[in-house]
Design an enzyme around this catalytic site. Structure first.
Site, PDB file in Angstrom:
ATOM      1  N   TRP A  98       0.695  -1.230   0.003  1.00 15.56           N
ATOM      2  CA  TRP A  98       0.022  -0.213  -0.020  1.00 15.56           C
ATOM      3  C   TRP A  98       0.854   1.252  -0.057  1.00 15.56           C
ATOM      4  O   TRP A  98       0.632   2.247  -0.867  1.00 15.56           O
ATOM      5  CB  TRP A  98      -0.965  -0.046   1.155  1.00 15.56           C
ATOM      6  CG  TRP A  98      -1.859  -1.164   0.893  1.00 15.56           C
ATOM      7  CD1 TRP A  98      -1.933  -2.315   1.777  1.00 15.56           C
ATOM      8  CD2 TRP A  98      -2.815  -1.617  -0.108  1.00 15.56           C
ATOM      9  NE1 TRP A  98      -2.852  -3.294   1.424  1.00 15.56           N
ATOM     10  CE2 TRP A  98      -3.359  -2.744   0.374  1.00 15.56           C
ATOM     11  CE3 TRP A  98      -3.352  -0.873  -1.116  1.00 15.56           C
ATOM     12  CZ2 TRP A  98      -4.406  -3.346  -0.491  1.00 15.56           C
ATOM     13  CZ3 TRP A  98      -4.215  -1.317  -1.989  1.00 15.56           C
ATOM     14  CH2 TRP A  98      -4.789  -2.622  -1.651  1.00 15.56           C
ATOM     15  N   ASP A 165      -1.608   6.964   6.028  1.00 19.23           N
ATOM     16  CA  ASP A 165      -2.804   5.965   5.788  1.00 19.23           C
ATOM     17  C   ASP A 165      -3.200   5.207   6.945  1.00 19.23           C
ATOM     18  O   ASP A 165      -2.127   4.317   7.059  1.00 19.23           O
ATOM     19  CB  ASP A 165      -2.394   5.168   4.367  1.00 19.23           C
ATOM     20  CG  ASP A 165      -3.277   4.203   4.021  1.00 19.23           C
ATOM     21  OD1 ASP A 165      -4.213   4.009   4.599  1.00 19.23           O
ATOM     22  OD2 ASP A 165      -2.624   3.466   2.997  1.00 19.23           O
ATOM     23  N   LYS A 189     -12.679  -1.735   7.375  1.00 25.07           N
ATOM     24  CA  LYS A 189     -12.045  -2.555   8.418  1.00 25.07           C
ATOM     25  C   LYS A 189     -12.758  -2.117   9.703  1.00 25.07           C
ATOM     26  O   LYS A 189     -13.728  -2.834  10.117  1.00 25.07           O
ATOM     27  CB  LYS A 189     -10.488  -2.366   8.520  1.00 25.07           C
ATOM     28  CG  LYS A 189      -9.616  -3.056   7.322  1.00 25.07           C
ATOM     29  CD  LYS A 189      -9.312  -1.934   6.459  1.00 25.07           C
ATOM     30  CE  LYS A 189      -8.315  -2.431   5.368  1.00 25.07           C
ATOM     31  NZ  LYS A 189      -8.674  -3.536   4.461  1.00 25.07           N
TER      32      LYS A 189
HETATM   33  N1  PMP Z   1      -4.285   1.233   2.379  1.00 24.31           N
HETATM   34  C1  PMP Z   1      -4.185   0.071   3.219  1.00 24.31           C
HETATM   35  C2  PMP Z   1      -3.331   0.212   4.537  1.00 24.31           C
HETATM   36  C3  PMP Z   1      -5.180  -0.982   2.949  1.00 24.31           C
HETATM   37  O1  PMP Z   1      -5.120  -2.148   3.746  1.00 24.31           O
HETATM   38  C4  PMP Z   1      -5.910  -0.747   2.006  1.00 24.31           C
HETATM   39  C5  PMP Z   1      -6.994  -1.917   1.418  1.00 24.31           C
HETATM   40  N2  PMP Z   1      -7.018  -3.062   1.997  1.00 24.31           N
HETATM   41  C6  PMP Z   1      -5.912   0.343   0.848  1.00 24.31           C
HETATM   42  C7  PMP Z   1      -4.978   1.385   1.346  1.00 24.31           C
HETATM   43  C8  PMP Z   1      -6.774   0.378  -0.261  1.00 24.31           C
HETATM   44  O2  PMP Z   1      -7.981   0.809   0.213  1.00 24.31           O
HETATM   45  P1  PMP Z   1      -8.885   1.172  -0.754  1.00 24.31           P
HETATM   46  O3  PMP Z   1      -9.447  -0.552  -1.252  1.00 24.31           O
HETATM   47  O4  PMP Z   1     -10.203   1.436   0.134  1.00 24.31           O
HETATM   48  O5  PMP Z   1      -8.821   1.649  -2.181  1.00 24.31           O
END
Ligand code: PMP
Length: 353
Positions: A98, A165, A189
């Site tokens: 991520w 994030d 989450k």
């Molecule tokens: N950042 C983190 C730490 C994540 O765990 C995730 C998705 N699991 C995301 C970003 C991406 O999120 P989204 O699917 O809402 O775009």
């Protein structure tokens, strides 16, 4: 009872689902479903206000912070954060998939510098933050690495702005908001269902004239419009509000932190004790939200998964990019689900070890 260890979308309290489902049929005594009401009407305006207030109250944030519920997922947050804060150069800590995606999106806007990374160690630890961050517009970190199972155990006060994030550990523990200019998190989450993304912005740290921003991606404009520049994702916001109420009624983030520590300690103790299992990451950086582990004896994966299935344990497979196993221990997961998983791990060792 199903024990849901999914990484996201993930478990929420049953009571939240029940109340949310009632509102789909009829909201309060209005004769209308929540889904057919105007987002500018009194009922939804109240819901939005309560959701925003709960975020601030639970995290102890002062009025410098504005709370937005936008759409596009945290993946849009990668880009929105850079668009609103990146002028000439920013620093990023690369702790896995991520963060790498956040880096990729920010690079579209201006140069960025990876100031620390754990890539060479297959993202098995959290690198330390360098002391010299001068000249950076901000430092971006990913507080919890959902795929690899590492987590920043605390946050440093930095001289530079900090953007985080917090998708997979927001509301799992208290934080000191004053350390951040922007926190963003996908809802799916610890907050609510997929479909909205939380932005917590210190409005004093925004530069309204940074560039000509598209309206939907402009945090100053979204603040001015109270998170309703366009039609907000009403249902995910409503469910998030219910879940935040639940969190408040259950002792807030302080109590959640204790419950989460108890669950994580129990599972990590079993991983360390059981001769068949190995934890994936360095002990000091272990995540309390996503516990990643592998079987050290080949050929037992399917047996373990079958046993889990029989015990109604779901969502235990590791992310497709890394394999192995991952147990996500979000706020709504009860201790007894972790006990059920530990029992299966112990049984596997007794029967096949
Ligand atoms: N950042 C983190 C730490 C994540 O765990 C995730 C998705 N699991 C995301 C970003 C991406 O999120 P989204 O699917 O809402 O775009």
């Amino acid at each position: 009872m199903v024990h849901n260890f999914s990484a996201g979308p993930s478990i929420l309290p049953k009571g939240v689902f029940l109340e949310a489902s009632k509102a789909v049929v009829e909201y309060k005594d209005t004769g209308l479903s929540l889904l057919e009401m105007s987002h500018r009407g009194e009922h939804f305006v109240e819901i939005m206000q309560e959701a925003q207030n709960l975020v601030k109250e639970l995290l102890g944030l002062n009025d410098d912070f504005k709370v937005l519920f936008l759409s596009g997922g945290a993946s849009t947050g990668f880009y929105i954060s850079a668009l609103n804060f990146l002028k000439t150069r920013a620093g990023y800590i690369d702790t896995g998939t991520w963060s790498s995606k956040a880096i990729k999106e920010a690079k579209r806007i201006a140069p960025i510098e990876v100031v620390a990374s754990s890539k060479d160690n297959q993202y098995k630890h959290i690198p330390s933050i360098p002391s010299d961050l001068e000249g950076l517009d901000y430092l971006h970190i990913t507080s919890n690495n959902t795929i690899y199972g590492t987590q920043f155990q605390d946050f440093q006060a930095l001289k530079t702005k900090q953007i985080c994030d917090m998708s997979s550990d927001i509301f799992s523990r208290p934080i000191d908001g004053s350390k951040f200019s922007l926190i963003y998190a996908g809802a799916q989450k610890n907050m609510g269902p997929a479909g909205t993304t939380l932005y917590i912005v210190n409005q004093n740290h925004l530069d309204k004239d940074i560039r000509d921003l598209p309206s939907m991606l402009d945090l100053s404009l979204q603040i001015e419009k109270k998170s309703a520049f366009n039609t907000p994702p009403v249902f995910p916001i409503y469910v998030s509000m219910l879940n935040l109420r639940w969190l408040k009624d259950n002792g807030g983030v302080e109590a959640a932190e204790k419950r989460n520590a108890e669950k994580a300690d129990l599972l990590y103790a079993e991983i360390d004790r059981n001769s068949l299992f190995t934890g994936n990451v360095e002990h000091k950086d272990r995540s309390k939200m996503n516990v990643t582990f592998t079987l050290s004896q080949e050929g037992l994966e399917n047996t373990f998964l079958d046993l889990c299935k029989q015990a109604n344990i779901v969502g235990i497979k590791g992310h497709r990019s890394v394999g192995g196993f991952r147990a996500s221990l979000y706020n709504a997961l009860p201790l007894k689900s972790v006990q059920a998983l530990v029992e299966i791990m112990t049984f596997l060792e007794q029967s096949h070890g």
